[in-house]
Motif scaffolding. Sequence first.
Motif, PDB file in Angstrom:
ATOM      1  N   LEU A 168       0.811  -1.220   0.000  1.00 29.36           N
ATOM      2  CA  LEU A 168       0.000   0.000   0.000  1.00 29.36           C
ATOM      3  C   LEU A 168       0.841   1.266   0.000  1.00 29.36           C
ATOM      4  O   LEU A 168       0.495   2.251  -0.636  1.00 29.36           O
ATOM      5  CB  LEU A 168      -0.921   0.015   1.226  1.00 29.36           C
ATOM      6  CG  LEU A 168      -2.107  -0.946   1.172  1.00 29.36           C
ATOM      7  CD1 LEU A 168      -2.910  -0.845   2.459  1.00 29.36           C
ATOM      8  CD2 LEU A 168      -3.001  -0.640  -0.024  1.00 29.36           C
ATOM      9  N   PHE A 169       1.937   1.238   0.740  1.00 25.87           N
ATOM     10  CA  PHE A 169       2.672   2.495   0.931  1.00 25.87           C
ATOM     11  C   PHE A 169       3.932   2.575   0.085  1.00 25.87           C
ATOM     12  O   PHE A 169       4.728   3.495   0.246  1.00 25.87           O
ATOM     13  CB  PHE A 169       2.975   2.706   2.416  1.00 25.87           C
ATOM     14  CG  PHE A 169       1.709   2.815   3.220  1.00 25.87           C
ATOM     15  CD1 PHE A 169       0.901   3.934   3.089  1.00 25.87           C
ATOM     16  CD2 PHE A 169       1.301   1.796   4.065  1.00 25.87           C
ATOM     17  CE1 PHE A 169      -0.284   4.042   3.791  1.00 25.87           C
ATOM     18  CE2 PHE A 169       0.120   1.894   4.779  1.00 25.87           C
ATOM     19  CZ  PHE A 169      -0.678   3.015   4.639  1.00 25.87           C
ATOM     20  N   ARG A 170       4.099   1.615  -0.846  1.00 24.77           N
ATOM     21  CA  ARG A 170       5.255   1.697  -1.747  1.00 24.77           C
ATOM     22  C   ARG A 170       5.077   2.941  -2.610  1.00 24.77           C
ATOM     23  O   ARG A 170       3.962   3.398  -2.872  1.00 24.77           O
ATOM     24  CB  ARG A 170       5.346   0.437  -2.601  1.00 24.77           C
ATOM     25  CG  ARG A 170       4.452   0.446  -3.835  1.00 24.77           C
ATOM     26  CD  ARG A 170       4.181  -0.959  -4.344  1.00 24.77           C
ATOM     27  NE  ARG A 170       2.775  -1.085  -4.669  1.00 24.77           N
ATOM     28  CZ  ARG A 170       2.287  -0.970  -5.911  1.00 24.77           C
ATOM     29  NH1 ARG A 170       3.079  -0.763  -6.932  1.00 24.77           N
ATOM     30  NH2 ARG A 170       0.998  -1.074  -6.135  1.00 24.77           N
ATOM     31  N   LYS A 171       6.228   3.455  -3.082  1.00 25.10           N
ATOM     32  CA  LYS A 171       6.187   4.663  -3.894  1.00 25.10           C
ATOM     33  C   LYS A 171       5.941   4.307  -5.352  1.00 25.10           C
ATOM     34  O   LYS A 171       6.485   3.322  -5.858  1.00 25.10           O
ATOM     35  CB  LYS A 171       7.523   5.404  -3.781  1.00 25.10           C
ATOM     36  CG  LYS A 171       7.742   6.051  -2.420  1.00 25.10           C
ATOM     37  CD  LYS A 171       7.018   7.373  -2.391  1.00 25.10           C
ATOM     38  CE  LYS A 171       6.888   8.026  -1.023  1.00 25.10           C
ATOM     39  NZ  LYS A 171       8.095   8.308  -0.332  1.00 25.10           N
ATOM     40  N   VAL A 172       5.096   5.096  -6.000  1.00 22.13           N
ATOM     41  CA  VAL A 172       4.931   4.981  -7.447  1.00 22.13           C
ATOM     42  C   VAL A 172       5.283   6.347  -8.037  1.00 22.13           C
ATOM     43  O   VAL A 172       5.269   7.345  -7.319  1.00 22.13           O
ATOM     44  CB  VAL A 172       3.491   4.568  -7.830  1.00 22.13           C
ATOM     45  CG1 VAL A 172       3.172   3.174  -7.332  1.00 22.13           C
ATOM     46  CG2 VAL A 172       2.473   5.560  -7.298  1.00 22.13           C
ATOM     47  N   PRO A 173       5.598   6.400  -9.340  1.00 31.18           N
ATOM     48  CA  PRO A 173       5.963   7.701  -9.913  1.00 31.18           C
ATOM     49  C   PRO A 173       4.881   8.746  -9.638  1.00 31.18           C
ATOM     50  O   PRO A 173       3.693   8.423  -9.610  1.00 31.18           O
ATOM     51  CB  PRO A 173       6.084   7.408 -11.413  1.00 31.18           C
ATOM     52  CG  PRO A 173       6.432   5.975 -11.478  1.00 31.18           C
ATOM     53  CD  PRO A 173       5.718   5.323 -10.330  1.00 31.18           C
ATOM     54  N   SER A 174       5.307   9.990  -9.449  1.00 29.50           N
ATOM     55  CA  SER A 174       4.354  11.020  -9.043  1.00 29.50           C
ATOM     56  C   SER A 174       3.367  11.360 -10.146  1.00 29.50           C
ATOM     57  O   SER A 174       2.336  11.960  -9.895  1.00 29.50           O
ATOM     58  CB  SER A 174       5.127  12.280  -8.669  1.00 29.50           C
ATOM     59  OG  SER A 174       5.950  12.638  -9.772  1.00 29.50           O
ATOM     60  N   GLY A 178       8.029  -1.716 -10.547  1.00 34.81           N
ATOM     61  CA  GLY A 178       7.387  -0.399 -10.547  1.00 34.81           C
ATOM     62  C   GLY A 178       6.780  -0.092 -11.897  1.00 34.81           C
ATOM     63  O   GLY A 178       7.214  -0.632 -12.912  1.00 34.81           O
TER      64      GLY A 178
END
Lengths: 278, 270
Positions: B42-48, B230
């Motif tokens: 849930l809290f992984r980063k994805v490109p903005s 990603g």
Amino acid sequence: MAEEKPSGLDERRAGFARYKKDVKERGKSFFPYAMFHDTVMSLIVVSVIVGLAVIWKWTSYGPHHDGLHKGLIGPEYAPPADPGTVSFVPRPDWYFYFLFYLLRIFKWPETVFLGTIGVPTIALILLLALPFMDLRRERRPSRRPVAMVAAVLTIFSMGILTWKGATAKEALASEVIADVPSWVTQEKLPAAAIPGAKLFATAGCTACHTYLGTGSSNLGAPDLTAIGTRNLGISFQIRHLQCPSCVTPGSPMPKFASLGTARLHELAVFLESSKGKR
Amino acid sequence: MAIRREPSRAQVRREQMLAAATYPLDWLEERSGLVGGVKYFLFRKVPSDTNWMQTLGSATLTAFLVQAVTGVILAMYYKPSPHDAYSSIQNITDHLTMGWLVRGMHKWGASVFIILMFLHMGRVFLFGAYKYPRELNWIIGVLLLVLGLTAGFTGYLLPWDQTAYWASVVGINLNGTAPFVGPWLAQFLRSGQEINGNTLSLFYSLHMLVIPAGIISLITLHLYLVIRLGVTSPPWSREAAGREVVEEPSTVRTGLTRPAPHGGASGGSD
Ligand code: HEM
């Protein structure tokens, strides 16, 4: 494509490392930002599916209490399967229309295999090989002219084939049987051939074969206007109708053994009497 | 100002309740690590800069889940034999409570699923997202597309009506035109010389066991790779993750309408 060499593996690795770094530093959290969009889209998808089911039920069965009624987007079901009567147009689900229509372009026996297996297999291999053929690092559509043109052409031709497949006019048994008297006069058919002609008109043969311009040509099936001139013989015709692929290996024509020998004999007489326009 | 006070009764109460509420989660985490896994997901980063086009994959997943749930319900009432198939379909559609909704969603959901797969594939193509290091995920995707179409083909026969029957006759015969394997393939699909009850059983087991198992396994792999690698940024985005930034003299890029954010970009944007 020509002016730029495929980027080396080292460059591609560096690019991905940069991607990971950027995402870590500037990325947003999947929850709730990206997930919000995903959830909205999924709700739309489920609503569309429920909507289609409602329209289907309410316009087919709804007003008439008859699931065979066509409604707005199709009946609940067709009449029960009956291997004996073939007065039915074989039609796949819409996403196979392109393949179905492709088969009108190819002709039995020389090239039909191209339409059934050749083109789809090549398309599949090209799809699987795509990441290994296109090795440039460039991802911007404006700088990938070859890929974009290929994509537009593919979408265009799939669209045309699907549309043509969807709107292809199929010869209905009730319409074809009206042509039988004109066949009799044009081909000077003997009285013994008339029951066979009627059977030919109603048993679904014209879903694939043409006869004096009636019917539609599918799966590369030959025109049968003058099949009698080849003098294949009654017993050959019956054997072929009983099991086309036993006589002509690989034939996609369905077996008509369930019509029974008496009716197959009538069909064979009609075919052998068809010597073309006289 | 800040005077340490004894926690009030209410505060103690609240903390105890919180501990009791999270106890099951702590218990699960200690024994499986699943809570941490979900948190990571849930809290992984994805490109903005991900956009709406990138929801098509999860939309496809939703359509597949609709097929799975409605399919399981249909399987409880459907009878895969030439004698009973048609009447069981009639019964589901016209007599069972909400049966029409379940069958309707399954029937129309199939088309939506296939359309979404094509749209998602189109998005991946447009973004050049099949490139390094996502080649494997593209291949898994193509296999999913093939399995999805096969599921459609095998499911089409199950209502055992005229459309179903004759489409399958022709479809199977088409497989028969393949060189070498064709006749064998057609024989296998028919489970014999004619399309009959054996064909129906075969199609049924392919449609509700073999193909879904394959699709579920491949989706699992697919999503594993999506999380590991990603998702890509839209390639035209100015802040695309991985974009190569080249410092250029500001006079070149800065216009009246749009000042350059951080220099121009050149080369690839991974
Ligand atoms: C059952 C069908 C499928 C499901 C459930 C599925 C699901 C997903 C999901 C949830 C993502 C995350 C990003 C996004 O939503 O766009 C994704 C990414 C991806 N999918 Fe699929 N997919 C399916 C079929 C396909 C097909 C047919 C292809 C191509 C032939 C494909 C190729 C890819 C690739 C290469 C990515 C990575 C894209 C990126 O990093 O931007 N998938 N898929």
